[in-house]
Design a protein around this motif. Structure first.
Motif, PDB file in Angstrom:
ATOM      1  N   ASN A 158       0.362  -1.429  -0.248  1.00 19.40           N
ATOM      2  CA  ASN A 158       0.211   0.437   0.000  1.00 19.40           C
ATOM      3  C   ASN A 158       1.141   1.116   0.098  1.00 19.40           C
ATOM      4  OD1 ASN A 158       1.114  -0.489   2.226  1.00 19.40           O
ATOM      5  ND2 ASN A 158      -0.817   0.653   4.037  1.00 19.40           N
ATOM      6  N   ARG A 159       1.785   1.159  -0.539  1.00 16.56           N
ATOM      7  CA  ARG A 159       3.449   2.216  -0.796  1.00 16.56           C
ATOM      8  C   ARG A 159       3.054   2.774  -2.128  1.00 16.56           C
ATOM      9  NH1 ARG A 159       8.219   2.422   3.544  1.00 16.56           N
ATOM     10  NH2 ARG A 159       7.445   2.542   5.576  1.00 16.56           N
ATOM     11  N   ILE A 160       2.321   3.669  -2.373  1.00 14.89           N
ATOM     12  CA  ILE A 160       2.376   4.249  -3.795  1.00 14.89           C
ATOM     13  C   ILE A 160       2.915   5.568  -3.321  1.00 14.89           C
ATOM     14  CG2 ILE A 160       0.816   4.394  -5.643  1.00 14.89           C
ATOM     15  CD1 ILE A 160      -1.004   2.380  -4.434  1.00 14.89           C
ATOM     16  N   PHE A 161       3.449   6.098  -4.447  1.00 17.11           N
ATOM     17  CA  PHE A 161       4.096   6.961  -4.272  1.00 17.11           C
ATOM     18  C   PHE A 161       3.706   8.112  -5.081  1.00 17.11           C
ATOM     19  CE2 PHE A 161       7.284  10.727  -6.187  1.00 17.11           C
ATOM     20  CZ  PHE A 161       8.281  10.642  -5.329  1.00 17.11           C
ATOM     21  N   ALA A 162       2.881   7.962  -5.602  1.00 18.11           N
ATOM     22  CA  ALA A 162       1.579   9.245  -5.719  1.00 18.11           C
ATOM     23  C   ALA A 162       1.058   9.231  -4.658  1.00 18.11           C
ATOM     24  CB  ALA A 162       0.557   8.703  -6.689  1.00 18.11           C
ATOM     25  N   LYS A 163       0.461   8.933  -3.553  1.00 20.31           N
ATOM     26  CA  LYS A 163      -0.884   8.794  -2.827  1.00 20.31           C
ATOM     27  C   LYS A 163       0.105  10.051  -2.019  1.00 20.31           C
ATOM     28  CE  LYS A 163      -1.801   5.466   0.134  1.00 20.31           C
ATOM     29  NZ  LYS A 163      -1.542   4.446   1.180  1.00 20.31           N
ATOM     30  N   TYR A 164       1.204  10.693  -1.366  1.00 21.21           N
ATOM     31  CA  TYR A 164       1.769  11.269  -1.052  1.00 21.21           C
ATOM     32  C   TYR A 164       1.925  12.757  -1.921  1.00 21.21           C
ATOM     33  CZ  TYR A 164       3.376   7.372   1.225  1.00 21.21           C
ATOM     34  OH  TYR A 164       3.251   6.147   1.496  1.00 21.21           O
ATOM     35  N   PHE A 165       1.252  12.827  -3.070  1.00 23.88           N
ATOM     36  CA  PHE A 165       1.151  14.376  -3.768  1.00 23.88           C
ATOM     37  C   PHE A 165       0.069  14.523  -4.459  1.00 23.88           C
ATOM     38  CE2 PHE A 165       5.478  12.870  -4.159  1.00 23.88           C
ATOM     39  CZ  PHE A 165       6.388  13.541  -3.473  1.00 23.88           C
ATOM     40  N   ALA A 166      -1.115  13.403  -4.381  1.00 25.63           N
ATOM     41  CA  ALA A 166      -2.404  13.391  -4.594  1.00 25.63           C
ATOM     42  C   ALA A 166      -3.359  14.731  -4.075  1.00 25.63           C
ATOM     43  CB  ALA A 166      -3.353  12.801  -3.848  1.00 25.63           C
ATOM     44  N   ASN A 167      -3.750  15.523  -4.697  1.00 24.74           N
ATOM     45  CA  ASN A 167      -4.179  16.690  -4.967  1.00 24.74           C
ATOM     46  C   ASN A 167      -3.338  18.156  -4.095  1.00 24.74           C
ATOM     47  OD1 ASN A 167      -6.378  16.322  -6.068  1.00 24.74           O
ATOM     48  ND2 ASN A 167      -7.185  15.244  -3.737  1.00 24.74           N
ATOM     49  N   ARG A 168      -1.367  17.907  -4.308  1.00 24.36           N
ATOM     50  CA  ARG A 168      -0.898  19.232  -3.463  1.00 24.36           C
ATOM     51  C   ARG A 168      -0.033  19.111  -4.793  1.00 24.36           C
ATOM     52  NH1 ARG A 168       1.005  15.195   2.160  1.00 24.36           N
ATOM     53  NH2 ARG A 168      -1.040  15.382   2.845  1.00 24.36           N
ATOM     54  N   ILE A 169       0.417  20.454  -3.979  1.00 22.75           N
ATOM     55  CA  ILE A 169       1.617  21.143  -5.144  1.00 22.75           C
ATOM     56  C   ILE A 169       3.149  20.125  -4.907  1.00 22.75           C
ATOM     57  CG2 ILE A 169       2.886  22.787  -5.754  1.00 22.75           C
ATOM     58  CD1 ILE A 169       0.522  24.352  -4.560  1.00 22.75           C
ATOM     59  N   CYS A 170       3.028  19.871  -5.917  1.00 24.73           N
ATOM     60  CA  CYS A 170       4.602  19.127  -5.832  1.00 24.73           C
ATOM     61  C   CYS A 170       5.683  20.130  -6.503  1.00 24.73           C
ATOM     62  CB  CYS A 170       4.987  17.485  -6.792  1.00 24.73           C
ATOM     63  SG  CYS A 170       6.476  16.793  -7.122  1.00 24.73           S
ATOM     64  N   THR A 171       6.660  19.596  -6.000  1.00 26.62           N
ATOM     65  CA  THR A 171       8.122  20.184  -6.210  1.00 26.62           C
ATOM     66  C   THR A 171       9.391  19.488  -5.966  1.00 26.62           C
ATOM     67  OG1 THR A 171       8.831  21.108  -3.938  1.00 26.62           O
ATOM     68  CG2 THR A 171       6.679  22.868  -4.922  1.00 26.62           C
ATOM     69  N   THR A 172       9.307  18.065  -6.286  1.00 30.49           N
ATOM     70  CA  THR A 172      10.644  17.374  -6.540  1.00 30.49           C
ATOM     71  C   THR A 172      10.418  17.170  -7.420  1.00 30.49           C
ATOM     72  OG1 THR A 172       8.982  15.883  -5.108  1.00 30.49           O
ATOM     73  CG2 THR A 172      10.420  17.391  -4.026  1.00 30.49           C
ATOM     74  N   GLY A 173       9.781  17.127  -8.534  1.00 34.39           N
ATOM     75  CA  GLY A 173       9.234  16.176 -10.144  1.00 34.39           C
ATOM     76  C   GLY A 173      10.529  16.358 -10.507  1.00 34.39           C
ATOM     77  N   GLU A 174      11.270  17.341 -10.611  1.00 36.32           N
ATOM     78  CA  GLU A 174      13.000  17.139 -11.631  1.00 36.32           C
ATOM     79  C   GLU A 174      13.999  16.207 -10.655  1.00 36.32           C
ATOM     80  OE1 GLU A 174      12.736  17.700 -15.050  1.00 36.32           O
ATOM     81  OE2 GLU A 174      10.035  18.356 -13.962  1.00 36.32           O
ATOM     82  N   GLN A 175      13.584  15.849  -9.764  1.00 42.43           N
ATOM     83  CA  GLN A 175      15.025  14.968  -8.754  1.00 42.43           C
ATOM     84  C   GLN A 175      14.474  13.438  -9.887  1.00 42.43           C
ATOM     85  OE1 GLN A 175      14.129  15.491  -4.700  1.00 42.43           O
ATOM     86  NE2 GLN A 175      14.437  17.946  -4.931  1.00 42.43           N
ATOM     87  N   LEU A 176      15.416  12.872  -9.704  1.00 40.36           N
ATOM     88  CA  LEU A 176      15.961  11.587  -9.868  1.00 40.36           C
ATOM     89  C   LEU A 176      15.134  10.412  -8.460  1.00 40.36           C
ATOM     90  CD1 LEU A 176      19.198  11.188 -12.306  1.00 40.36           C
ATOM     91  CD2 LEU A 176      16.516  11.553 -12.701  1.00 40.36           C
ATOM     92  N   ALA A 177      14.835   9.766  -9.522  1.00 40.94           N
ATOM     93  CA  ALA A 177      13.744   8.158  -8.315  1.00 40.94           C
ATOM     94  C   ALA A 177      14.917   7.310  -7.719  1.00 40.94           C
ATOM     95  CB  ALA A 177      12.937   7.459  -9.010  1.00 40.94           C
ATOM     96  N   ASN A 178      15.746   7.671  -6.776  1.00 43.76           N
ATOM     97  CA  ASN A 178      16.169   6.638  -5.755  1.00 43.76           C
ATOM     98  C   ASN A 178      16.098   5.536  -5.293  1.00 43.76           C
ATOM     99  OD1 ASN A 178      19.482   6.694  -6.544  1.00 43.76           O
ATOM    100  ND2 ASN A 178      18.302   9.259  -6.281  1.00 43.76           N
ATOM    101  N   PHE A 179      14.608   5.055  -5.922  1.00 41.30           N
ATOM    102  CA  PHE A 179      13.575   3.619  -5.264  1.00 41.30           C
ATOM    103  C   PHE A 179      13.411   2.696  -5.460  1.00 41.30           C
ATOM    104  CE2 PHE A 179      10.332   7.136  -6.263  1.00 41.30           C
ATOM    105  CZ  PHE A 179      11.027   8.137  -5.724  1.00 41.30           C
ATOM    106  N   VAL A 180      13.504   1.195  -3.934  1.00 44.96           N
ATOM    107  CA  VAL A 180      13.764   0.357  -4.524  1.00 44.96           C
ATOM    108  C   VAL A 180      11.713  -0.237  -3.629  1.00 44.96           C
ATOM    109  CG1 VAL A 180      14.145   0.396  -2.214  1.00 44.96           C
ATOM    110  CG2 VAL A 180      15.161  -1.711  -4.199  1.00 44.96           C
ATOM    111  N   HIS A 181      11.838  -1.435  -4.686  1.00 44.25           N
ATOM    112  CA  HIS A 181      10.865  -2.340  -4.520  1.00 44.25           C
ATOM    113  C   HIS A 181      10.154  -3.426  -3.109  1.00 44.25           C
ATOM    114  CE1 HIS A 181       6.319  -5.009  -4.707  1.00 44.25           C
ATOM    115  NE2 HIS A 181       6.201  -3.791  -5.519  1.00 44.25           N
ATOM    116  N   LEU A 182      10.094  -3.253  -2.442  1.00 45.25           N
ATOM    117  CA  LEU A 182       9.229  -4.121  -0.606  1.00 45.25           C
ATOM    118  C   LEU A 182      10.127  -6.092  -1.460  1.00 45.25           C
ATOM    119  CD1 LEU A 182       8.108  -4.562   2.427  1.00 45.25           C
ATOM    120  CD2 LEU A 182       6.468  -5.237   0.909  1.00 45.25           C
ATOM    121  N   ASP A 183       9.259  -5.997  -2.497  1.00 45.37           N
ATOM    122  CA  ASP A 183       9.612  -7.857  -3.187  1.00 45.37           C
ATOM    123  C   ASP A 183      11.208  -7.883  -3.095  1.00 45.37           C
ATOM    124  OD1 ASP A 183       7.342  -7.713  -3.153  1.00 45.37           O
ATOM    125  OD2 ASP A 183       6.990  -7.738  -5.831  1.00 45.37           O
ATOM    126  N   ASP A 184      12.334  -6.440  -3.913  1.00 44.53           N
ATOM    127  CA  ASP A 184      13.366  -7.058  -4.046  1.00 44.53           C
ATOM    128  C   ASP A 184      14.105  -6.851  -2.803  1.00 44.53           C
ATOM    129  OD1 ASP A 184      13.888  -6.501  -7.467  1.00 44.53           O
ATOM    130  OD2 ASP A 184      13.062  -5.591  -7.375  1.00 44.53           O
TER     131      ASP A 184
END
Length: 262
Positions: A158-184
């Motif tokens: 249930n951790r989905i990146f878009a949830k944290y920006f729904a109906n909000r202003i995003c100022t970090t969109g041009e940054q690169l994602a250093n993400f990893v999935h729970l499964d890995d």
């Protein structure tokens, strides 16, 4: 295999259940009574332990030998440096009466400063590491047979990146994602429990680094979430944390290599 988990949070609980289903003996600490009972119901040997209150730990009766320790106690930025010194000193004291074949401490790529740099674990000269995360890592690395996984931004279930920006202003969109999935991460922790590790510290980050804006748009589309109100210019440093060291060492193919598909 007998496994000890310190700090059975969201990620560690997924690992605990995976190991339990494989037939391993799993012990796990939590600070929450609700989780303590849930873990027990699921067949985990759970116990209450608050490492900020060291005096409460002497009542815990554990086996004196474990094959693998997963140390998932966080070095949170909301804690003071002195508070973290107490927390990790208490962990060290708690572990004095236990022997283990290998301990893995979970840290974060937040240890690296936000700069236009590609960060590799073996190139640390001149880097101004986060003081709090570095303190925690060094205190744990002082213990025997201990290694560190620096995790990227963690998503899955249930951790989905878009949830944290729904109906909000995003100022970090041009940054690169250093993400990893729970499964890995669960898979790479499992591999660490049985494979030799050649280095003390590893970055655990998916090999692809799209812009955060594109990840938000893709995950909002995939899960039917509201978009941000708008994207505005902000800090757009191009920080990349490479996870290639462990990937090569384990000859590991990521289950979910692309955050656009998380």
């Amino acid at each position: 295999m007998r496994i000890l988990i310190l700090g059975c949070g969201w990620l560690a609980e997924s690992f605990a259940m995976d190991m339990k289903h494989q037939g391993h003996e799993v012990w796990a600490s939590t600070t929450q009574y609700e989780k303590y009972h849930r873990l027990k119901t699921d067949g985990i040997f759970s116990f209450i332990a608050d490492f900020d209150q060291g005096h409460t730990l002497s009542n815990v009766l554990l086996p004196d030998r474990f094959d693998f320790v997963l140390n998932s106690i966080p070095a949170s930025q909301k804690n003071s440096l002195s508070g973290l010194e107490v927390r990790f000193s208490n962990i060290s004291r708690f572990l004095e009466n236990i022997q283990w074949t290998k301990q893995l401490f979970l840290s974060s790529v937040g240890i690296y400063p936000d700069k236009d740099v590609v960060y590799h674990e073996l190139e640390s000269a001149g880097i101004e590491f986060s003081e709090k995360l570095y303190l925690a890592e060094q205190q744990m690395l002082a213990l025997p047979n201990t290694y560190v996984y620096r995790l990227g931004g963690l998503f899955g279930k249930n951790r989905i990146f878009a949830k944290y920006f729904a109906n909000r202003i995003c100022t970090t969109g041009e940054q690169l994602a250093n993400f990893v999935h729970l499964d890995d991460v669960v898979r790479l922790i499992s591999l660490a429990s049985v494979k030799d590790l050649r280095h003390a510290v590893y970055n655990i980050v998916a090999p692809m680094h799209p812009k955060k804006k594109d990840v938000i748009l893709a995950s909002a589309r995939k899960y039917g979430l509201d978009l941000p109100l708008r994207f505005e210019p902000g800090d757009h440093f191009q920080k990349v944390v490479s996870g290639s060291l462990l990937q090569k060492e384990f000859d590991y193919q990521y289950i979910r290599p692309n955050p656009l598909e998380f």
